[in-house]
Motif scaffolding. Structure first.
Motif, short mmCIF file in Angstrom:
data_model
loop_
_atom_site.label_atom_id
_atom_site.label_comp_id
_atom_site.label_asym_id
_atom_site.label_seq_id
_atom_site.Cartn_x
_atom_site.Cartn_y
_atom_site.Cartn_z
N HIS A 157 0.79 -1.38 -0.09
CA HIS A 157 -0.16 0.48 0.33
C HIS A 157 1.18 1.26 -0.01
O HIS A 157 0.41 2.27 0.36
N ASN A 200 -5.57 -4.05 15.03
CA ASN A 200 -6.02 -3.21 14.54
C ASN A 200 -6.41 -1.78 14.94
O ASN A 200 -6.34 -1.12 14.82
N SER A 372 -4.79 12.34 15.95
CA SER A 372 -5.44 10.74 15.00
C SER A 372 -4.06 10.20 15.63
O SER A 372 -3.16 10.02 16.27
N PRO A 375 -4.40 3.94 12.97
CA PRO A 375 -5.23 2.76 11.71
C PRO A 375 -5.88 4.15 10.75
O PRO A 375 -5.60 4.11 9.19
N GLN A 376 -6.04 5.72 11.56
CA GLN A 376 -6.00 6.85 10.77
C GLN A 376 -5.44 7.20 9.79
O GLN A 376 -5.66 7.63 8.60
N HIS A 377 -4.18 7.25 9.97
CA HIS A 377 -2.74 7.17 9.33
C HIS A 377 -2.63 6.26 8.01
O HIS A 377 -1.80 6.42 6.81
N HIS A 379 -5.26 5.00 6.75
CA HIS A 379 -6.10 4.74 5.52
C HIS A 379 -5.56 5.27 4.08
O HIS A 379 -4.85 5.39 3.67
N PRO A 380 -6.32 4.45 3.14
CA PRO A 380 -7.44 3.10 2.95
C PRO A 380 -7.50 1.99 3.67
O PRO A 380 -8.08 1.05 3.50
N VAL A 382 -8.04 -1.50 5.14
CA VAL A 382 -8.12 -1.77 6.20
C VAL A 382 -8.18 -3.11 6.82
O VAL A 382 -7.09 -3.86 6.37
N GLN A 387 -12.91 -6.67 7.64
CA GLN A 387 -12.94 -6.52 5.98
C GLN A 387 -13.94 -7.87 5.62
O GLN A 387 -14.75 -7.28 4.29
#
Length: 415
Positions: A157, A200, A372, A375-377, A379-380, A382, A387
């Protein structure tokens, strides 16, 4: 003759298995417990302690687990990490299965890993839920960490490397885990992207403890050790100069700090430093203090067409293809990020800050101002186990996700 002295691999593995129905805490936090040096701990003392009424029981038998799909290899391909379901609780877990007939040379490392992990309690250190022999295999049950490893995240990613806020948050928790290990006189010796796992919630845990060693013998405390890791070939790119040199000075906990510096470059640049040069040349580069750095507009010059221009990198031919990335030539890491790498990669160990000291470095302190979480950094991206819902069989969506994250051995999910 005790089980651990028996030449039969299965007998020795059986002595390390968690007793049936051992109960462990699967919540995020683990408090510190009294540590004893590895040489003083008996195998029967490894049972995990009861910690709260909310614990889940993970049985030590294969019938309690439904094996789903492979997540990656482990121990140089001598084992496989599987996505599995704990049937009694319907909880997804990661199941590491070693093929014992392929692990004769690595058996001592596997045995050490199980012992080491069981005696440590820290939120940034991997823990095991159960371990037990099944025929000619050893099964090790671990929590499923939904964001997988940091190296896999980069490969799938973030090809140009993690953004600096995510990088700082990851390294902060790596340093917390190392500080804990170093307080117990344990040297990790294998800090690298594939040994940095993320759950997570964004909690980071260190794995790969089969490569660790302790600065202790039966008579006195030592300041350094001289033993060369049995499986050092897997971690040469991240190893410190003093570990590779194998001289009379030996190496200490600060060897791990050097590995952290290499890891920052790995995750920040999107590729492993020294990946394309021979190991002998890599050793020479490290001994001559020619080290990697973070790629950005201040360290990589852009040509007229916007592509990166290779300059003297200080690491031979190991800078890699990411220098041609337009994104890299247009981004800018903070001065504190560059300074962090420079300090961690100091040639001599006494010139490097300790892991605890680096937690006060401005690169790490900036995380206090973040509004933040990790996990917010990310994004996207998952987490795997968010999932799709858990079912009796793996849904097509999850199968497709696992296929997309399946990579070659260079980016293994190495627990």
């Amino acid at each position: 003759m005790s089980c651990l002295e028996c030449p039969c691999a299965c007998s020795r593995i059986a002595s390390l298995a968690v007793s049936p129905d051992v109960r462990v805490d699967v919540r995020l936090g683990h408090t510190d417990t009294t540590y004893q040096p590895l040489s003083r701990i008996k195998s029967e003392s490894f049972a995990l302690e009861l910690r709260s009424p909310s614990m889940v029981s993970f049985e030590s038998n294969s019938d309690s687990y439904e094996v789903w799909s492979p997540l990656g290899s482990v121990c140089g391909g001598r084992g496989t990490v599987w996505l599995a379901r704990h049937k009694p609780t319907n909880v997804q877990v990661a199941l590491k299965i070693y093929e014992l007939d392929k692990c004769e040379d690595e058996f001592e490392l596997i045995q050490q890993e199980i012992r080491t992990v069981r005696q440590l309690r820290h939120r940034n250190i991997i823990h095991y839920l159960a371990s037990f022999p099944v025929s000619q295999q050893l099964w090790v049950v671990m929590p499923l960490l939904g964001f997988t490893s940091a190296s896999r995240l980069v490969a799938t990613h973030f090809s140009d490397g993690l953004p600096e806020p995510a990088l700082a948050l990851v390294i902060k928790e790596v340093l917390q885990g190392l500080s804990y290990l170093h307080s117990k006189r344990i040297i990790h010796r294998a800090v690298r992207g594939s040994h940095i796992l993320i759950d997570n919630s964004g909690r980071v845990v260190l794995s790969g403890l089969r490569h660790s060693t302790t600065i202790h013998d039966s008579t006195h405390w030592k300041k350094t050790v001289h033993c060369y890791p049995l499986e050092a070939r897997y971690n040469l790119n991240w190893a410190s100069p003093e570990l590779l040199a194998q001289d009379l000075h030996g190496y200490s906990e600060n060897s791990d700090v050097y590995s952290v510096g290499i890891t920052v470059c790995e995750l920040g640049n999107g590729e492993v430093p020294y990946r394309d040069i021979p190991s002998t040349l890599m050793l020479l580069e490290k001994l001559e203090d020619r080290v990697p750095f973070l790629f950005d507009a201040s360290t990589v010059h852009s040509t007229e067409n916007g592509q990166g221009m290779t300059t003297d990198s200080g690491v031979g031919g190991s800078v890699g293809g990411n220098l041609t990335s337009l994104a890299i030539t247009q981004r800018l890491f903070t001065p504190s990020a560059h300074d962090f790498v420079s300090r961690a990669l100091a040639r001599f160990p006494d010139e490097r800050p300790s892991a605890s000291d680096l937690l006060s470095h401005p690169f790490i302190r900036q995380t206090r101002k973040f509004n933040s979480n990790l996990p917010q950094h990310l994004h996207p991206v998952v987490p795997l186990n968010q999932q799709t819902d858990i079912g009796d069989v793996i849904p097509d969506l999850l199968e497709k996700t696992l296929e997309e994250t399946s990579l070659n051995d260079e980016v293994s999910w190495d627990f």
